[in-house]
Design an enzyme around this catalytic site. Structure first.
Site, short mmCIF file in Angstrom:
data_model
loop_
_atom_site.label_atom_id
_atom_site.label_comp_id
_atom_site.label_asym_id
_atom_site.label_seq_id
_atom_site.Cartn_x
_atom_site.Cartn_y
_atom_site.Cartn_z
N ASP A 224 0.85 -1.19 0.00
CA ASP A 224 0.00 0.00 0.00
C ASP A 224 0.88 1.25 0.00
OD1 ASP A 224 -2.16 1.79 0.31
OD2 ASP A 224 -1.90 1.75 2.48
N ASP A 349 23.60 2.20 -5.83
CA ASP A 349 23.64 0.83 -5.36
C ASP A 349 24.98 0.23 -5.79
OD1 ASP A 349 22.80 -1.50 -4.12
OD2 ASP A 349 20.80 -1.42 -4.98
#
Length: 645
Positions: A224, A349
């Site tokens: 959500d 990353d």
């Protein structure tokens, strides 16, 4: 002014600054006599060493003193090397000689992957700081870590929990949904990090969990967007120490992975060549961006771009470049900095500038990937220095997992990265070090670390959170709680833990009154020759006839009422076992003791599913990887949970 060469390696207390004593002649600054760290070893107090000055003036002074090579070194976020040649920096100690060599190259931000007792961990980090203090300018080391306070451990995503308090997985926090609890966790975990000399959390994951087969979803806050945003924001506030940014005693957060990482077809992860592409559209992409809002609003010190190439997305009317997030200027310089106003550090990353040879792209059984780790997606065929240039110009301030500054320096000297861009990145890195207080005292008390890390009071709060985070999906009348002295047949749960809970373990189902079975979500090793593919849970999610777990549950249920607990690191398809379970739990980071507290009634379940559980493998295959909770006719909807039993 009293010169101090160092603060000692254990129990060193930072001298109180600003106390007026005998006058001394200090040009352009208040006349005081106080201790200071003579970082550049010149016998006088320079502006960047003066804790009384505004942070910006200290940064300006230090940047003026730095060589180009030293500034370029700041743009690397390397790995502290493990003693004895331990790969990826793992082990119980650092290779101090190798660490010194990295510091001499100008690299002074590192990830740690040590797994050591707290006092040893603190001593190892102090030793690295002592090496840094001896460099030309004495710039202290920033030490980061992957998450350490949960259950799941996967190289490159999380670190082993040794002594640190053990909490539910982030999905478990999502099952509870309590912002204050997440913030409290952040405060306590940050205290543990700082106690051993860790300053940066390479977390939280604000990625939206939309593809149920994706192996990285366990570290997210679910599916959500609004809930993910709320809880990621609370995480940042807790770790950093305020609602408006980093405090001196806090831990800098690096919220990740910007953006759309969870939308990978078949769940194949972006650490792997075969998972390099995400499938989105503009509508779904907006949901993934929404999940980051509160973490950015809370002033996260850093942001880490995603590995994946986000296909199907436009920005200002144009398709995004077909390159990974770390090379994607519209994503970083446009959407993140210009549109969201982000002013902090952008850390790539790991290993996005490495070469990806055949062993990386298409390993085989006879020639597996091994440690040929690289994620330069979309720019695989560029020279290494050009990858650095593209990333730096897209907005990367630090390149993760890089120890060698030579390729970036080559790009700068070739005019592909401007000195202005290098200075901009250097200022962000140094500002963070000053905000953390590292220039004034980077050392920690080694003996105190052993009292802070794994403190019983902290673990008691973590255990309470574990109890609250679990979800009861089904319960036949009268099955729960199990009364003391009930004879129980166990699978996946140690007999000693059951005895400690007051139950009586038995050896056969014929002797049992009830069965308790703990199982994992089904998974496959689809890509065993890839480094990360061999370590990640990929493939199917459904329990099938003939699976050992399915057959164990069926055999037990044919004899006695059977309580089933499934570790939901991914959204399992429970259709084949639902009807056989007298009670059915979904677990999101629980010790065996916590599970037994729930089934014996010593604790009550409070969690609700942070994502839906699909009803079939076909429904999983048909859903869209970028949209949350969109499988047909789910078996359990997000938010399901029986509480109060």
């Amino acid at each position: 002014m009293k010169r101090v060469m160092g603060w000692g390696l254990a129990g060193a207390a930072l001298a109180v600054l600003g106390t007026t004593m005998a006058p001394a002649r200090v040009p352009a600054r208040p006349a005081v006599r106080e201790a200071f760290r003579d970082l550049n070893h010149n016998g006088r107090l320079d502006p960047y060493e003066d804790a009384r000055l505004p942070l910006a003036k200290r940064v300006d002074d230090l940047v003026r003193r730095m060589t180009l090579a030293e500034k370029v070194g700041l743009m690397l976020h390397g790995t502290l090397p493990g003693a004895g040649g331990m790969v990826l920096g793992m082990g119980e100690g650092y290779d101090q000689a190798a660490a010194k060599a990295l510091l001499e190259r100008g690299v002074n931000s590192f990830i740690t992957r040590l797994s050591a007792d707290p006092a040893t961990f603190a001593a190892q980090n102090n030793a690295v700081q002592k090496l840094a203090e001896a460099t030309r300018l004495g710039i202290p080391v920033t030490i980061s870590t992957d998450p350490r306070n949960h259950f799941q451990v996967v190289v490159g995503a999380s670190s082993a929990n040794r002594g640190f308090s053990q909490w539910p997985e982030p999905l478990g926090f999502a099952a509870i949904g309590d912002e204050k609890l997440v913030e409290r966790f952040g405060q306590l975990a940050a205290a543990e990090y700082r106690a051993v000399g860790i300053h940066m959390a390479l977390s939280p994951q604000a990625d939206l969990y939309t593809e149920p087969r994706w192996p990285r979803g366990n570290a997210t806050f679910g599916s959500d967007p609004a809930a993910v945003s709320r809880l990621a924001g609370a995480y940042v506030r807790g770790f950093q120490g305020s609602a408006t940014g980093l405090t001196k005693g806090g831990v800098a957060t690096v919220v990740k992975h910007w953006v759309g990482y969870g939308a990978e077809p078949e769940g194949f992860d972006g650490h792997n060549y075969y998972g390099r592409t995400g499938k989105l559209d503009d509508t779904s992409f907006a949901l993934h961006v929404r999940a980051f809002n509160d973490a950015l609003a809370a002033g996260s010190a850093g942001v880490m771009p995603t590995y994946i190439i986000p296909e199907g997305v436009t920005y200002q009317g144009l398709p995004l470049p077909r390159v990974g997030g770390g090379f994607n200027k519209p994503l970083i310089d446009g959407l993140l900095r210009r549109d969201h106003g982000f002013k902090g550090l952008v850390v790539s990353d790991w290993a996005i500038t490495n070469d990806c040879p055949a062993a990386c792209r298409a390993p085989t059984h006879d020639a597996p990937q091994g440690y040929a780790i690289a994620m330069p997606w979309g720019v695989e065929d560029l020279p290494e220095s050009d990858r650095f240039a593209l990333g730096a110009n897209a907005g990367i301030d630090q390149f993760g997992g890089v120890n060698d500054p030579a390729p970036l320096m080559a790009a700068v000297k070739a005019g592909k990265v401007s000195p202005t861009r290098v200075d901009e990145a250097a200022r962000r890195v140094l500002t963070l070090k000053f905000e953390l207080g590292l220039f004034d005292n980077p050392y920690v008390d080694e003996q105190a670390a052993a009292k802070v890390v794994g403190n019983p009071a902290t673990q008691a709060e973590a255990d309470a959170a574990q109890r609250a985070a679990q979800v009861l999906l089904e319960a036949r009348a009268g099955i729960l709680p199990l009364a003391p002295t009930r004879r129980v047949w166990l699978s996946g749960v140690p007999a000693d833990a059951a005895r400690a809970a007051g139950l009586v373990p038995v050896d056969s189902l014929d002797q049992a009154e009830v069965a308790l079975v703990r199982v994992q979500t089904p998974h496959e090793m689809v890509h065993p020759d890839h480094f990360f593919g061999s370590r990640q849970n990929e493939g199917r999610l459904d329990f099938r006839p003939g699976d050992p777990a399915t057959e164990t549950i069926a055999r037990a249920a044919a004899k006695v009422p059977t309580i089933v607990a499934v570790d939901l690191d991914r959204p399992a398809v429970l259709t084949a076992i639902r009807g056989k379970a007298a009670a059915l739990y979904g677990l999101f980071g629980a010790s065996d003791a916590v599970l037994l507290d729930l089934v014996t009634g010593k604790a009550k379940p409070q969690g609700h599913l942070p994502f839906e559980l699909p009803s079939s493998a076909a429904a999983v295959a048909a859903q869209h990887p970028a949209y949350p909770d969109d499988s047909a006719d789910p078996l359990y909807r997000r938010g399901t949970g029986i509480t109060g039993n």
